[in-house]
Design an enzyme around this catalytic site. Structure first.
Site, PDB file in Angstrom:
ATOM      1  N   ARG A   3       0.830  -1.203   0.000  1.00 37.97           N
ATOM      2  CA  ARG A   3       0.000   0.000   0.000  1.00 37.97           C
ATOM      3  C   ARG A   3       0.863   1.251   0.000  1.00 37.97           C
ATOM      4  O   ARG A   3       0.464   2.287  -0.567  1.00 37.97           O
ATOM      5  CB  ARG A   3      -0.927  -0.023   1.226  1.00 37.97           C
ATOM      6  CG  ARG A   3      -1.904   1.134   1.254  1.00 37.97           C
ATOM      7  CD  ARG A   3      -2.975   0.980   2.301  1.00 37.97           C
ATOM      8  NE  ARG A   3      -2.486   1.115   3.661  1.00 37.97           N
ATOM      9  CZ  ARG A   3      -3.256   1.491   4.695  1.00 37.97           C
ATOM     10  NH1 ARG A   3      -4.537   1.751   4.511  1.00 37.97           N
ATOM     11  NH2 ARG A   3      -2.747   1.570   5.913  1.00 37.97           N
ATOM     12  N   ALA A  68      -7.422   5.858   1.675  1.00 46.25           N
ATOM     13  CA  ALA A  68      -7.054   4.463   1.456  1.00 46.25           C
ATOM     14  C   ALA A  68      -7.696   3.679   2.597  1.00 46.25           C
ATOM     15  O   ALA A  68      -7.399   3.917   3.764  1.00 46.25           O
ATOM     16  CB  ALA A  68      -5.541   4.290   1.464  1.00 46.25           C
ATOM     17  N   SER A  69      -8.598   2.772   2.260  1.00 43.75           N
ATOM     18  CA  SER A  69      -9.348   2.043   3.284  1.00 43.75           C
ATOM     19  C   SER A  69      -8.449   1.100   4.068  1.00 43.75           C
ATOM     20  O   SER A  69      -7.327   0.798   3.665  1.00 43.75           O
ATOM     21  CB  SER A  69     -10.481   1.244   2.632  1.00 43.75           C
ATOM     22  OG  SER A  69     -11.374   2.096   1.962  1.00 43.75           O
ATOM     23  N   MET A  70      -8.995   0.629   5.197  1.00 43.90           N
ATOM     24  CA  MET A  70      -8.284  -0.383   5.971  1.00 43.90           C
ATOM     25  C   MET A  70      -8.007  -1.592   5.073  1.00 43.90           C
ATOM     26  O   MET A  70      -8.911  -2.070   4.384  1.00 43.90           O
ATOM     27  CB  MET A  70      -9.132  -0.841   7.158  1.00 43.90           C
ATOM     28  CG  MET A  70      -9.389   0.210   8.198  1.00 43.90           C
ATOM     29  SD  MET A  70     -10.555  -0.396   9.470  1.00 43.90           S
ATOM     30  CE  MET A  70      -9.604  -1.748  10.179  1.00 43.90           C
ATOM     31  N   PRO A  71      -6.781  -2.102   5.047  1.00 42.96           N
ATOM     32  CA  PRO A  71      -6.503  -3.284   4.224  1.00 42.96           C
ATOM     33  C   PRO A  71      -7.449  -4.445   4.493  1.00 42.96           C
ATOM     34  O   PRO A  71      -7.860  -5.141   3.563  1.00 42.96           O
ATOM     35  CB  PRO A  71      -5.063  -3.630   4.599  1.00 42.96           C
ATOM     36  CG  PRO A  71      -4.448  -2.300   4.922  1.00 42.96           C
ATOM     37  CD  PRO A  71      -5.551  -1.545   5.628  1.00 42.96           C
TER      38      PRO A  71
END
Length: 359
Positions: A3, A68-71
């Protein structure tokens, strides 16, 4: 597929201990930046549609508009999407480009198109993807319309919250194809991930919700901020007063509990605003989107909650009725609800498509 390769040098990750987003500059704190980049936390990458520069939500009322969302959330939605080698995939909401890169790694070269409404974000994601050697096609445009030039798709995924499911996406997805998107109501930010399968005749798409999420809204479906003074001209005492036996914890639930999601289904065209708790008390406001009806329930620790409501709609009566309906039906979670989309509209159902109501 790191990421970190897709995040900007200045970003605002959510710090659990601080309970807020914090500013992290890679040039100043490289180790801290890398730690957040590699952690399972959401990272805000833009405020106020980019008007903030690198200041980052420091003014009252400024809202995050890209992230950027939580993985773990990203991977859960990719699991629901079930992308296979050779699938043609449309992503709505490019953001950083990391999710698109993951899709391309699984589907194969030149199999993914990603649409981003914000040109600056699209340009930045395009450069990040090129640096990483990914073959994703990034298109600047309104993802609400999909991208018919690349249709038909085997999979369509949306990385922002929906309030209405675009029929164009169903039209652009082949029969048997899968659509995955966060979906909810204006009642709150409590969304559910809808996993829909397009019918064999292509005239509908239907499926269950797989779990709770909170996402920034599709820009075409954003709701303007509710102006309290337009509803309450004087004081709360101007409303009709009553009381309720429903407690604060029962009504508000946890961050990812089902209550807010379900109440939004049963109390349509309504916005809920929860104030901060002070001195053991918390007011929760309800505002109608059909007219100027409003309601306020004042929860206090150890005491009965007081209620005021005004206007043609008795919003608290609707909300309390919705809560009691949820309890009477066994407190169903997100995964007991489903969504069916047709060209005429959409409907939500509980367990069986026959038990449904139009939205």
């Amino acid at each position: 597929m790191p990421r970190a390769a897709f995040l900007p040098d200045v970003m605002w990750p959510w710090d659990v201990e601080a309970g807020c987003a914090v500013t992290v500059d890679r040039a100043v704190e490289p180790e801290r930046w890398l730690a957040y980049a590699g952690s399972d936390c959401p990272v805000v990458t833009q405020w106020v549609d980019g008007e903030h520069g690198d200041r980052g939500g420091t003014e009252p009322g400024e809202s995050a508009t890209s992230s950027a969302s939580m993985p773990s959330v990203v991977f859960r939605m990719l699991r629901d999407l079930d992308v296979r080698v050779g699938h043609r995939v449309l992503e709505v909401g490019t953001a950083t480009g990391w999710n698109a890169a993951l899709l391309a790694w699984r589907a194969g070269r030149d199999r993914v198109v990603s649409v981003e409404v914000d040109e600056a974000l699209a340009d930045r994601a395009r450069m990040a993807l090129e640096r990483f050697g990914s073959s994703v096609g990034v298109v600047s445009g309104d993802g609400f319309q999909g991208y018919p030039e690349g249709a038909p798709y085997d999979r369509i995924v949306c990385t922002c919250g929906l309030r209405r499911f675009p029929w164009a996406w169903v039209e652009q997805c082949r029969p048997g194809g899968i659509l995955v998107a966060p979906w909810g109501t204006h009642f709150s930010n409590a969304d559910g991930v809808a996993r829909l399968v397009v019918a064999d005749d292509g005239r509908s798409a239907s499926g269950k919700f797989t779990g709770p999420v909170e996402f920034m809204k599709l820009r075409a479906q954003r709701l303007p901020r509710v102006v309290h003074g337009a509803y309450v001209r004087g004081s709360v005492a101007d409303g009709e007063e009553s009381a309720t036996g429903v407690g604060e914890g029962e009504f508000t639930g946890g961050t990812f509990g089902a209550q807010r999601f379900v109440l939004g289904l049963r109390v349509p065209d309504c916005v809920r605003v929860e104030a901060e708790k002070r001195d053991g008390a918390r007011p929760v406001w309800l505002y109608s989107l059909r007219d100027l009806s409003w309601a306020c329930v004042y929860f206090r620790d150890g005491g009965e909650a007081r209620v005021w409501q005004s206007g043609p709609r008795r919003l608290w009566d609707e909300a309390e009725g919705a809560y009691r309906w949820w309890v009477a039906n066994g407190r169903p979670g997100h995964d007991r609800f489903g969504l069916t989309v047709t060209e005429e509209g959409e409907r939500v159902w509980l367990d069986e498509p026959g038990r449904s109501w139009a939205l």
